[in-house]
Design a protein around this motif. Structure first.
Motif, PDB file in Angstrom:
ATOM      1  N   LEU A 172     -11.878  17.667  -7.098  1.00 59.46           N
ATOM      2  CA  LEU A 172     -11.935  18.045  -8.501  1.00 59.46           C
ATOM      3  C   LEU A 172     -13.375  18.381  -8.869  1.00 59.46           C
ATOM      4  N   ILE A 173     -13.541  19.473  -9.604  1.00 57.51           N
ATOM      5  CA  ILE A 173     -14.874  19.825 -10.102  1.00 57.51           C
ATOM      6  C   ILE A 173     -14.818  19.876 -11.621  1.00 57.51           C
ATOM      7  N   LYS A 174     -15.719  19.158 -12.274  1.00 55.98           N
ATOM      8  CA  LYS A 174     -15.794  19.107 -13.730  1.00 55.98           C
ATOM      9  C   LYS A 174     -17.239  19.331 -14.162  1.00 55.98           C
ATOM     10  N   THR A 175     -17.422  19.577 -15.450  1.00 58.78           N
ATOM     11  CA  THR A 175     -18.774  19.693 -15.994  1.00 58.78           C
ATOM     12  C   THR A 175     -19.072  18.489 -16.876  1.00 58.78           C
ATOM     13  N   GLY A 191      -5.841   4.571  -0.315  1.00 63.87           N
ATOM     14  CA  GLY A 191      -5.428   5.954  -0.251  1.00 63.87           C
ATOM     15  C   GLY A 191      -6.554   6.833   0.269  1.00 63.87           C
ATOM     16  N   PRO A 192      -6.315   8.142   0.377  1.00 69.48           N
ATOM     17  CA  PRO A 192      -7.307   9.062   0.934  1.00 69.48           C
ATOM     18  C   PRO A 192      -8.442   9.399  -0.022  1.00 69.48           C
ATOM     19  N   GLY A 193      -8.295   9.045  -1.280  1.00 71.66           N
ATOM     20  CA  GLY A 193      -9.367   9.258  -2.240  1.00 71.66           C
ATOM     21  C   GLY A 193      -9.325  10.611  -2.935  1.00 71.66           C
ATOM     22  N   THR A 194     -10.014  10.665  -4.069  1.00 75.84           N
ATOM     23  CA  THR A 194     -10.239  11.920  -4.799  1.00 75.84           C
ATOM     24  C   THR A 194     -11.730  12.139  -4.878  1.00 75.84           C
ATOM     25  N   ARG A 195     -12.181  13.303  -4.392  1.00 74.34           N
ATOM     26  CA  ARG A 195     -13.608  13.637  -4.468  1.00 74.34           C
ATOM     27  C   ARG A 195     -13.871  14.343  -5.786  1.00 74.34           C
ATOM     28  N   LEU A 196     -14.690  13.717  -6.638  1.00 78.45           N
ATOM     29  CA  LEU A 196     -15.039  14.287  -7.944  1.00 78.45           C
ATOM     30  C   LEU A 196     -16.474  14.773  -7.921  1.00 78.45           C
ATOM     31  N   LEU A 197     -16.665  16.003  -8.304  1.00 82.26           N
ATOM     32  CA  LEU A 197     -18.009  16.579  -8.439  1.00 82.26           C
ATOM     33  C   LEU A 197     -18.221  16.958  -9.898  1.00 82.26           C
ATOM     34  N   VAL A 198     -19.281  16.434 -10.486  1.00 82.31           N
ATOM     35  CA  VAL A 198     -19.618  16.740 -11.873  1.00 82.31           C
ATOM     36  C   VAL A 198     -20.869  17.609 -11.885  1.00 82.31           C
ATOM     37  N   LEU A 199     -20.723  18.799 -12.473  1.00 81.56           N
ATOM     38  CA  LEU A 199     -21.841  19.748 -12.503  1.00 81.56           C
ATOM     39  C   LEU A 199     -22.504  19.792 -13.882  1.00 81.56           C
TER      40      LEU A 199
END
Lengths: 114, 113
Positions: B11-14, B105-113
């Motif tokens: 997931l990519i968010k700002t 679980g396998p996880g969720t990779r979160l990137l905040v820009l």
């Protein structure tokens, strides 16, 4: 507060050889559980082995065994006959019997050389 | 026997946005815990849910909230995202009677820009 320390950031082992990963912890509790988890590059945390503090006998799971020294608060993981698939980050974790929270160490990266 | 599942995987968010992550526990498990794992570090406990209630919380601000549904699945919500929230978010499930063993679980990779 409980702390878990893994003093070896990286370890390397030749395929088919044996390697030991170190873990120490600090707690005032007498009833707790200790775990080793493996996290390969796929990033899923996989349970390797579990030790109950009230058990004197060291846990064993196939090629994986632990050396649990309760008085010294030490919990090392021995991997015998290392395989290429053992390459991963290994995390030591602690949870007190009355709690719900796993406390993790910083991890040890294990590399296996063919 | 289905293991722990999480969505989405990435997931990519700002900054300032809100995000919801989802977790379905292993079959037969009734307890869900959430962890945040920053790059190169061990996971840090966020909170645990059992019987649709938060049972224990780690050292995370109120921007982090959660929910557990009657089918034991869970959501993690993070409001007002900061750059420092970028991490791998791991969900772990367990059986209350054997709560000390948690399966991830396998996880969720979160990137905040």
């Amino acid at each position: 507060a409980q702390t878990v320390t893994q003093s070896q950031p990286e370890m390397s082992v030749q395929e088919a050889e044996t390697v030991t990963l170190s873990c120490t912890y600090d707690t005032s509790e007498s009833d707790y559980y200790l775990f080793w988890y493996k996290q390969p590059p796929s990033r899923q945390m996989i349970l390797v082995i579990r030790q109950e503090a009230y058990k004197q006998q060291n846990a064993t799971e196939n090629r994986f065994s632990v050396n649990f020294q309760k008085a010294a608060k030490s919990f090392s993981l021995k991997i015998s006959d290392s395989q290429l698939g053992d390459a991963a980050m290994y995390f030591c974790a602690y949870i007190k019997n009355a709690g719900n929270m796993l406390t993790f160490g910083g991890g040890t990266r294990l590399m296996v050389k063919p | 026997d289905a293991g722990v599942t999480q969505s989405p995987t990435h997931l990519i968010k700002t900054r300032g946005q809100q995000v919801t992550l989802r977790c379905s526990p292993k079959s037969g498990h009734d307890t869900v815990s959430w962890y945040q794992q920053a790059l190169g570090q061990g996971p840090q406990f966020i909170f645990q849910y059992y019987e649709e209630e938060e049972r224990q919380r780690g050292n995370f601000p109120d921007r982090f909230s959660g929910h557990q549904f009657p089918n034991y699945s869970s959501e993690l919500n993070v409001n007002a995202l900061l750059l420092g929230d970028s991490a791998l978010y791991l969900c772990a499930s367990s059986l209350r009677s054997r709560v000390k063993t948690q399966y991830f679980g396998p996880g969720t990779r979160l990137l905040v820009l």
